[in-house]
Design an enzyme around this catalytic site. Structure first.
Site, PDB file in Angstrom:
ATOM      1  N   THR A 269      41.074 -35.223  -2.413  1.00  0.00           N
ATOM      2  CA  THR A 269      39.965 -34.641  -2.964  1.00  0.00           C
ATOM      3  C   THR A 269      39.181 -33.764  -2.216  1.00  0.00           C
ATOM      4  O   THR A 269      39.025 -33.899  -0.852  1.00  0.00           O
ATOM      5  CB  THR A 269      39.022 -35.967  -3.645  1.00  0.00           C
ATOM      6  OG1 THR A 269      38.458 -36.608  -2.479  1.00  0.00           O
ATOM      7  CG2 THR A 269      39.625 -36.523  -4.680  1.00  0.00           C
ATOM      8  N   ASP A 270      38.093 -32.897  -2.695  1.00  0.00           N
ATOM      9  CA  ASP A 270      37.183 -32.163  -1.948  1.00  0.00           C
ATOM     10  C   ASP A 270      35.895 -32.731  -1.937  1.00  0.00           C
ATOM     11  O   ASP A 270      35.664 -33.896  -2.330  1.00  0.00           O
ATOM     12  CB  ASP A 270      37.269 -30.729  -2.452  1.00  0.00           C
ATOM     13  CG  ASP A 270      36.982 -30.474  -4.054  1.00  0.00           C
ATOM     14  OD1 ASP A 270      36.390 -31.594  -4.582  1.00  0.00           O
ATOM     15  OD2 ASP A 270      37.184 -29.589  -4.770  1.00  0.00           O
ATOM     16  N   ALA A 271      34.791 -31.889  -1.583  1.00  0.00           N
ATOM     17  CA  ALA A 271      33.639 -32.462  -1.253  1.00  0.00           C
ATOM     18  C   ALA A 271      33.103 -32.706  -2.742  1.00  0.00           C
ATOM     19  O   ALA A 271      32.378 -33.755  -2.791  1.00  0.00           O
ATOM     20  CB  ALA A 271      32.724 -31.370  -0.761  1.00  0.00           C
TER      21      ALA A 271
END
Length: 137
Positions: free
Chosen positions: A8-10
């Site tokens: 996942t990203d931020a």
């Protein structure tokens, strides 16, 4: 497969480039199911598969802990390349599926010493052909 924190990203959704990793894993497992392990293929033939081109369309986000289902379909089989159509789906509560991403990936067979295109070995072609025939039936 499952979405892990590292995917996942931020914003807490799957980073877009990770769908290419998911598609790669699905193709690798598809080949393994046909009896073609990537490592043994390289060691016994002196050839390997490399990605020549990709195109991905994104439809809906996946998030941490989502369960994914991936598909692998051979669109075109050449003498030294394979073009795949792939999809990533989220398995929803209740068993429904939501389309997340679609991809078209072209993979070429290359000689490991020269990195030039090389024919897909006959025994591998036969296994892919058999899988295509089985999926058409």
């Amino acid at each position: 497969m499952r979405v892990y924190y590292e995917d996942t990203d931020a914003g807490g959704i799957v980073f877009y480039a990770n769908y290419l990793k998911f598609f790669e894993r699905a193709r690798t497992e598809w080949l393994r199911a046909l009896g073609v392990g990537q490592q043994s293929f390289a060691e016994t033939t002196g050839r390997m598969f490399v990605v020549k081109s990709t195109a991905v369309d994104y439809h809906s986000p996946a998030k941490l802990d989502d369960e994914l289902k991936l598909s692998v379909v051979v669109e075109k089989l050449g003498r030294a390349s394979v073009q795949f159509s792939q999809q990533a789906w989220r398995v929803d509560t209740g068993g429904g599926l939501t389309l997340l991403a679609t991809g078209r990936i072209k993979v070429g067979c290359v000689n490991m010493l020269t990195m030039r295109p090389d024919l897909i070995p006959e025994e591998v072609m036969a296994k892919i052909d058999a899988a295509l025939a089985a999926s058409a039936a």
